[in-house]
Design an enzyme around this catalytic site. Structure first.
Site, PDB file in Angstrom:
ATOM      1  N   ILE A 572     -47.791 -14.628 -31.696  1.00 44.88           N
ATOM      2  CA  ILE A 572     -48.799 -15.638 -31.347  1.00 44.88           C
ATOM      3  C   ILE A 572     -49.342 -16.306 -32.606  1.00 44.88           C
ATOM      4  O   ILE A 572     -49.475 -17.536 -32.668  1.00 44.88           O
ATOM      5  CB  ILE A 572     -49.931 -14.989 -30.529  1.00 44.88           C
ATOM      6  CG1 ILE A 572     -49.404 -14.543 -29.169  1.00 44.88           C
ATOM      7  CG2 ILE A 572     -51.099 -15.955 -30.366  1.00 44.88           C
ATOM      8  CD1 ILE A 572     -50.391 -13.747 -28.354  1.00 44.88           C
ATOM      9  N   GLU A 704     -61.441 -18.169 -25.316  1.00 51.62           N
ATOM     10  CA  GLU A 704     -60.815 -18.665 -24.089  1.00 51.62           C
ATOM     11  C   GLU A 704     -59.507 -17.953 -23.797  1.00 51.62           C
ATOM     12  O   GLU A 704     -59.203 -17.617 -22.648  1.00 51.62           O
ATOM     13  CB  GLU A 704     -60.561 -20.171 -24.224  1.00 51.62           C
ATOM     14  CG  GLU A 704     -60.022 -20.843 -22.963  1.00 51.62           C
ATOM     15  CD  GLU A 704     -61.062 -20.904 -21.849  1.00 51.62           C
ATOM     16  OE1 GLU A 704     -60.950 -20.085 -20.917  1.00 51.62           O
ATOM     17  OE2 GLU A 704     -61.971 -21.741 -21.928  1.00 51.62           O
ATOM     18  N   ALA A 709     -54.838 -17.092 -21.395  1.00 54.86           N
ATOM     19  CA  ALA A 709     -53.952 -17.674 -22.398  1.00 54.86           C
ATOM     20  C   ALA A 709     -54.394 -19.113 -22.650  1.00 54.86           C
ATOM     21  O   ALA A 709     -55.468 -19.338 -23.215  1.00 54.86           O
ATOM     22  CB  ALA A 709     -52.492 -17.579 -21.978  1.00 54.86           C
ATOM     23  N   LEU A 711     -55.072 -21.321 -20.203  1.00 62.54           N
ATOM     24  CA  LEU A 711     -55.801 -21.868 -19.061  1.00 62.54           C
ATOM     25  C   LEU A 711     -57.307 -21.851 -19.315  1.00 62.54           C
ATOM     26  O   LEU A 711     -57.831 -20.901 -19.918  1.00 62.54           O
ATOM     27  CB  LEU A 711     -55.503 -21.049 -17.805  1.00 62.54           C
ATOM     28  CG  LEU A 711     -54.047 -21.053 -17.324  1.00 62.54           C
ATOM     29  CD1 LEU A 711     -53.904 -20.165 -16.083  1.00 62.54           C
ATOM     30  CD2 LEU A 711     -53.589 -22.471 -17.010  1.00 62.54           C
ATOM     31  N   GLY A 762     -38.674 -11.443 -22.502  1.00 65.19           N
ATOM     32  CA  GLY A 762     -39.794 -11.467 -23.422  1.00 65.19           C
ATOM     33  C   GLY A 762     -41.154 -11.567 -22.766  1.00 65.19           C
ATOM     34  O   GLY A 762     -42.152 -11.828 -23.438  1.00 65.19           O
ATOM     35  N   ASP A 776     -54.537  -4.116 -19.201  1.00 62.80           N
ATOM     36  CA  ASP A 776     -54.767  -5.465 -19.710  1.00 62.80           C
ATOM     37  C   ASP A 776     -55.505  -6.318 -18.674  1.00 62.80           C
ATOM     38  O   ASP A 776     -56.426  -7.064 -19.013  1.00 62.80           O
ATOM     39  CB  ASP A 776     -53.419  -6.112 -20.066  1.00 62.80           C
ATOM     40  CG  ASP A 776     -53.596  -7.461 -20.725  1.00 62.80           C
ATOM     41  OD1 ASP A 776     -54.120  -7.510 -21.848  1.00 62.80           O
ATOM     42  OD2 ASP A 776     -53.215  -8.475 -20.099  1.00 62.80           O
ATOM     43  N   LYS A 780     -59.466  -8.054 -18.709  1.00 62.96           N
ATOM     44  CA  LYS A 780     -59.796  -9.431 -18.324  1.00 62.96           C
ATOM     45  C   LYS A 780     -60.860  -9.448 -17.230  1.00 62.96           C
ATOM     46  O   LYS A 780     -61.755 -10.301 -17.226  1.00 62.96           O
ATOM     47  CB  LYS A 780     -58.535 -10.157 -17.871  1.00 62.96           C
ATOM     48  CG  LYS A 780     -57.510 -10.353 -18.996  1.00 62.96           C
ATOM     49  CD  LYS A 780     -56.245 -11.034 -18.518  1.00 62.96           C
ATOM     50  CE  LYS A 780     -55.249 -11.210 -19.662  1.00 62.96           C
ATOM     51  NZ  LYS A 780     -54.006 -11.869 -19.234  1.00 62.96           N
TER      52      LYS A 780
END
Length: 920
Positions: A572, A704, A709, A711, A762, A776, A780
Site C-alpha cells: 500500500i 478514512e 479502503a 470508499l 492477491g 479485521d 472496522k
C-alpha cells in the site's frame, strides 16, 4: 609678428592638449615628484561636433600642431567662436554597470560589448569595474610594499601580464599598440610609487586610492576599444575628471552633485559621444586628489551617473538572475523577486543581502530612476526592478508582505544593564558616545520601555574594544551598583525580515515569531523601526541558517506545502508513493498544493532527504542511501529540521507500535493519516484520549481508509452526525476478501477452492486465516461504533470465526490450506440451506446503535437484497438513520486492493490540504 605668431601657436597647442585624456590636472598636483606622471598621455582623438543629440555626428578635421601660423590663428578663432556643446539629459540615456566578474576575461569583455551594442538607447553610459580579482591584487601590492616584501615586484608583473594577455586577445593593430603603450607607462609609474612606499614603509590613503583605481582605468579602456570595433562611436571616461566627492568620515564619501554635473557637462563638450565607457569606483576630491567610492563603489558610480544624466534606467549587470528572497546558498527555496521598492532594496542591502552597495539607492531615488538587476550570463532571466512602487498595482495583493530576508553573521550583543539607568537623561548618549569613540559600528539597538537595560549588536571583531570602553566610561556607576553589568553575548547573527507592505499588514510579526518558535529558535533581541519596513532579531549564530529557512518557508512557501513522512513502504505504501509521484506536479501547478516526501521508513531501513525525495527513483535511493530505521529520528527529521508550514506522517502499516505514537505526534502538531486500524480499534481509553487531543488541537487525524479502503465511509458517517441525523444501524460487507469469497462461493464449488483462488489473486493476507477469522471486520465495526458514539471494546464484539477450530493452531499458512478441504462439507451444507430458502451467504458486520452493540457474523440475505447483488471484491455499507429509515443510505464500491486503499489515503492527504487552505 613672429613672436606674436609663436605665442598664438603655443596657446592653441595648450588648448588642444587640455581637451585630451592627458589628465594634466593630476600631473600638476604631484609635480614635485618625477614619478607621478601617473596617467598616460593619450594622443587626441579626432574631435566631434553636432547640432543635436539625435543629429548627424561628423568628424572635424584637426589642425596640425606644426602648421603655419595662419592655421593656428584660424583654429583658435573657430574654437572660441563656436557655441558650447550642451549635454542632453533625460530618457535618451541608459546607464549600465558591469562588475568585475562580468569583465573577468577577454571572452566576457566581448560579451559585455555585445550587450552594449544590442541596447537600442540613443545614449549609453557604461560603468565598469576592474577585472575580477584585480582590485584585490592592487591592494595586495600596497600591503606587500608597506611590509617591505620584495615580492611586490613580481606581483606588479602579474598584474601587467593579466591585462597584456587580455588586450592581446581583444585588440589588434593601432588599438593594441596604443593600449599596451599606456599599460607600460602606468605599470612603470606604479612600480616607482610602490618603491617609494617600500622605502617609507607606509602608504597614505591618497596613494592607496590612486594605485587601486588603475584596474578600472585599464578595463574601461579595453572595453571602449572593443565597443568601437563593433561599430559604435565610443569614448572612455576617467571619472576622476568628473565625479567629485567630499569625505564624510567612517570611510565614506558624499557626492558633490552640483560640481560633478558641471564637470560632466564640460567633459561631454570636449568628448561628445553616444556611447561612453566610464570607470567605476574612482573619483576625485574638491582639490582634484584621486580617491575612491570605497569597496563595491562601482554600483554607487553608476547610480551617481544615472542621476547626473537623469537617465531612463540604471542596469546593474551581475552573475545572478536577480535579487532573491533570501540567500539561495542557504535557502534552496529562495525565489527571484521581480520588483522591489527603493526602501526594500536599501534595507536588504544594509542587512547584508547581495543586492547593491547600500548607498546606491539614494542618487536614483531623487529622480525616480529605476534600477534593474540583470544576469549578464543569462540574458533570458528578467531580473529584478528596483523602483518606486505603483499605487494599487494589479496583482500586488498576492505578494508576500515580507519581500525578503537577510542575515548578518559574526556579531556580538552588548547588554548594559542596571536599575540606575531608569529615568536618567543622557545614559544612552553616554553609552553610544563611548562606542563611537572606539569607531565601532552599531547594527541593531533594542531597549525595553522600563529603561532597565540597553542592548545593541556590533561586529564581533569590535566587541572587545567596545566592552573595554564601556567599562572604563561607566566604572564609577559599576562600582557604585547603579549599573549591574556590561555583558557580552558572542557568536550571534542578525536576521532581518524586510517588506514595505509590512506596515499595512496585520500579523506579520506573529507569523515571524511563530515560525521561529516552531523551529526552536530562541530570540535574544528584537528591533523594529516605526516605519515597519523591517523586523530584526538577534539569534545564536549556530541557529542562523535554521532560522532563515524557517521564516522563509513560512512566508514564501504555499500554505499548503506539506512535509510528509511515509511509514511502511510495503504494497500500500509503495502504491501511494507512485500515486504521489504521478500527481505531485499537477497538484502544485493547478491547486497550489506542494507535497514533499521528506522521509520513507520501513521496519529496517529509512531514507531521509532535506528538500524532498525524488519519487521517480525512491526504491533505488532506499537501497543506495538508506540508513538504519529509527522512528524517533524519522519523526524529528520530517517535523523539526525542515520548517515547512505543515507536517504529516502517513502510517501505511498495521503495526500497533506505530499506532501508539499517534498521540505524541498530534501533541507536537504533526497531522496523522493512516489506514492502520490498530489505534481506533485498540483499548477504549487510549482511543478516547486520542480523539480528545484531536478536538482540542489544530492538528488533524484522518483515517478514512481504515474501514472502506477508498470508499467514503467515515466521512459519510460524520456528515450524517454533524448535520444532526441519528444513527440507528450500520450494516455492511466490510471485507473485500470475504466479499470476493462469498460472491464466488456458489454452484458446486468447494469453499477451499474459492479461498485458494482468492489467495492466488492477491485478495487475502499471506495467511488467509487473518481474513477468515473475522478480526479485521470486527475492528472496522468497533471503529464505526465508536464514531457513532458507542463506547465499545473489541472484546465486546461477538465474532463468527470462519476458520475451523482444529485448523486455528496450524503452524503455517501452507499447512492450513492443505487441511482446509477436510472442512468443505460444513460450508457446503450452509450454502445449500441458504439456496433452498432463496438466500445467499454474506459475511457482515453490524452496529446496532439502538441496542448499543455490535457483531460480526455469516448471515443469509434474499437474492434481491442489495448485499446479494455484489460482484468481485466490492464492499457495501447501509446506514439506517432517522432520515434514511425506510430506505437505507448505501455506499458501495471496491473495498480491497492496493490501488483503492492508497487512493483512500491520498484522498485524506488532499482533504488535509483543503483544511489547511488549498483552493477547492
Amino acid at each position: 609678428m613672429a613672436l606674436c605668431a609663436a605665442s598664438i601657436s603655443h596657446n592653441n597647442t595648450s588648448r588642444i592638449l587640455s581637451s585630451s585624456k592627458s589628465n594634466t590636472f593630476y600631473q600638476k598636483k604631484i609635480s614635485a615628484s618625477p614619478h607621478f606622471s601617473l596617467l598616460s598621455l593619450t594622443p587626441p582623438l579626432p574631435s566631434l561636433s553636432r547640432s543635436g543629440f539625435g543629429s548627424h555626428w561628423r568628424r572635424r578635421e584637426p589642425c596640425s600642431l606644426h602648421g603655419h601660423v595662419s592655421c593656428s590663428v584660424k583654429a583658435v578663432l573657430l574654437d572660441e567662436s563656436k557655441e558650447k556643446l550642451l549635454l542632453p539629459k533625460g530618457d535618451t540615456w541608459s546607464v549600465h554597470k558591469f562588475g568585475g566578474t562580468c569583465v573577468g576575461s577577454s571572452e566576457r569583455i566581448q560579451n559585455v560589448a555585445q550587450v552594449i551594442v544590442q541596447d537600442s538607447s540613443e545614449g549609453k553610459l557604461v560603468v565598469v569595474s576592474a577585472m575580477s580579482k584585480v582590485t584585490d591584487m592592487m591592494y595586495d601590492l600596497i600591503n606587500k610594499a608597506q611590509a617591505r616584501d620584495d615580492s611586490y615586484v613580481s606581483a606588479v608583473d602579474a598584474v601587467f601580464e593579466k591585462h597584456k594577455l587580455t588586450a592581446m586577445d581583444l585588440l589588434d593593430g593601432d588599438d593594441l599598440a596604443s593600449f599596451l603603450s599606456r599599460l607600460h607607462h602606468d605599470i612603470n609609474n606604479l612600480k616607482a610609487m610602490l618603491r617609494a612606499i617600500y622605502i617609507a614603509g607606509h602608504a597614505t590613503e591618497s596613494f592607496s586610492d590612486f594605485i587601486v583605481g588603475h584596474g578600472e582605468l585599464w578595463s574601461a579602456q579595453m572595453l571602449s576599444y572593443v565597443v568601437r570595433k563593433n561599430g559604435l562611436d565610443c569614448e572612455w571616461m576617467d571619472t576622476r575628471e568628473v565625479l567629485i566627492v567630499n569625505p564624510s568620515g567612517s570611510n565614506q564619501v558624499d557626492p558633490d552633485f552640483a560640481e560633478s554635473e558641471k564637470r560632466l557637462e564640460e567633459w561631454f563638450s570636449r568628448h561628445p559621444s553616444k556611447t561612453i565607457v566610464a570607470t567605476g569606483f574612482i573619483a576625485s576630491t574638491q582639490q582634484n586628489i584621486p580617491t575612491t567610492l570605497k569597496r563595491d563603489g562601482s554600483d554607487f558610480s553608476a547610480a551617481i551617473m544615472g542621476s547626473l544624466l537623469r537617465a531612463r534606467q540604471v542596469t546593474i549587470w551581475t552573475d545572478v538572475d536577480g535579487v532573491y528572497s533570501a540567500d539561495p546558498r542557504k535557502v534552496s527555496e529562495a525565489v527571484i523577486l521581480r520588483t522591489l521598492s527603493y526602501q526594500e532594496a536599501w534595507e536588504m542591502s544594509y542587512f547584508g543581502a547581495n543586492v547593491l552597495h547600500p548607498r546606491t539607492i539614494m542618487p536614483v531615488m531623487r529622480y525616480d530612476i529605476p534600477i534593474m538587476i540583470r544576469n549578464v550570463f543569462n540574458l533570458s532571466a528578467p531580473g529584478t526592478m528596483i523602483c518606486r512602487p505603483a499605487e494599487n498595482e494589479d496583482g500586488q495583493k498576492l505578494e508576500s508582505s515580507v519581500r525578503g530576508f537577510a542575515t548578518i553573521d559574526n556579531v556580538a550583543l552588548v547588554n548594559v544593564e542596571g536599575t540606575g539607568m531608569a529615568g536618567v537623561p543622557g545614559t544612552a548618549s553616554a553609552i553610544f558616545g563611548a562606542v563611537k569613540d572606539v569607531g565601532a559600528n552599531v547594527i541593531v539597538i533594542s531597549q525595553a520601555s522600563s529603561e532597565h537595560s540597553v542592548c545593541f549588536a556590533v561586529p564581533e571583531k569590535e566587541v572587545a574594544a567596545v566592552a573595554e570602553a564601556l567599562k572604563s566610561r561607566f566604572s564609577e556607576a559599576l562600582n557604585a551598583g547603579r549599573l549591574s553589568q556590561v555583558a557580552i553575548i558572542p557568536n550571534c547573527s542578525i536576521l532581518a525580515a524586510v517588506g514595505q507592505k509590512m506596515a499595512s499588514t496585520y500579523g506579520v510579526s506573529a507569523t515571524l515569531f511563530n515560525a521561529l518558535a516552531k523551529a526552536n529558535i530562541n530570540v535574544r533581541a528584537i528591533a523594529q523601526g516605526c516605519s515597519e519596513y523591517n523586523v530584526t532579531v538577534v539569534i545564536k549564530r549556530e541557529d542562523c541558517i535554521r532560522a532563515l529557512r524557517a521564516v522563509h518557508s513560512r512566508f514564501y512557501l504555499s500554505k499548503t506545502t506539506i512535509a510528509m513522512g511515509i511509514i511502511g513502504p510495503g504494497l500500500i505504501g509503495a502504491t501511494l508513493l507512485d500515486q504521489l509521484r504521478d500527481q505531485a506536479a499537477v497538484l502544485k501547478e493547478d491547486f497550489n498544493i506542494d507535497l514533499r516526501v521528506m522521509g520513507i521508513t520501513g521496519s529496517r531501513t529509512m531514507l531521509l532527504n532535506d528538500v524532498g525525495i525524488d519519487l521517480s527513483r525512491w526504491k533505488e535511493l532506499v537501497k543506495d542511501k538508506g540508513e538504519v530505521a529509527d522512528l524517533e529520528k524519522f519523526r524529528q527529521h520530517v517535523h523539526e529540521n525542515h520548517f515547512f508550514p505543515n507536517t504529516v506522517l502517513v502510517d501505511c502499516t498495521a503495526d500497533s507500535n506505530v499506532a501508539s505514537c499517534y498521540h505524541d505526534w498530534l501533541r507536537r502538531g504533526i497531522h496523522v493519516i493512516t489506514p492502520n486500524k490498530k489505534a481506533n480499534s485498540g483499548p477504549l481509553d487510549q482511543y478516547l484520549k486520542l480523539r480528545a487531543l484531536q478536538r482540542q488541537s489544530y492538528t488533524h487525524y484522518f483515517y478514512e481508509a481504515t474501514v472502506g479502503a477508498g470508499l467514503p465511509i467515515i466521512s459519510t458517517l460524520r456528515g450524517l452526525l454533524e448535520t444532526g441525523d441519528k444513527i440507528q444501524r450500520i450494516e455492511g460487507i466490510f471485507s473485500g476478501t470475504l466479499s470476493y469469497i462469498f460472491n464466488n462461493f456458489k454452484g458446486m464449488r468447494a469453499f477451499s477452492n474459492v479461498v485458494e483462488e482468492a489467495k492466488q489473486a492477491g485478495y487475502t493476507e499471506p495467511d488467509p486465516r487473518d481474513d477468515l477469522s473475522g478480526t479485521d471486520v470486527a475492528r472496522k465495526v468497533i471503529i464505526l461504533a465508536r464514531e457513532s458514539g458507542l463506547k465499545l471494546d473489541l472484546s465486546d464484539i461477538p465474532v463468527q470465526n470462519l476458520v475451523p477450530e482444529p485448523l486455528r493452531a496450524c503452524a503455517s499458512a501452507e499447512e492450513f490450506m492443505q487441511q482446509l478441504p477436510q472442512f468443505d462439507n460444513e460450508m457446503a451444507r450452509a450454502r445449500q440451506e441458504a439456496e433452498d430458502a432463496g438466500d445467499v451467504l454474506r459475511y457482515v458486520g453490524v452496529v446496532d446503535a439502538v441496542s448499543r452493540e455490535g457483531r460480526v457474523e455469516l448471515r443469509r440475505y434474499k437474492k434481491d437484497h442489495p448485499f446479494a447483488q455484489l460482484s468481485g471484491s466490492d464492499n457495501i455499507i447501509a446506514f439506517t438513520t432517522t432520515r434514511y429509515k425506510e430506505q437505507p443510505l448505501i455506499v458501495r464500491g471496491p473495498g480491497a486492493g492496493a490501488q483503492v486503499t492508497a487512493g483512500g489515503i491520498f484522498s485524506d492527504i488532499l482533504r488535509l490540504a483543503s483544511y489547511l487552505g488549498a483552493p477547492s
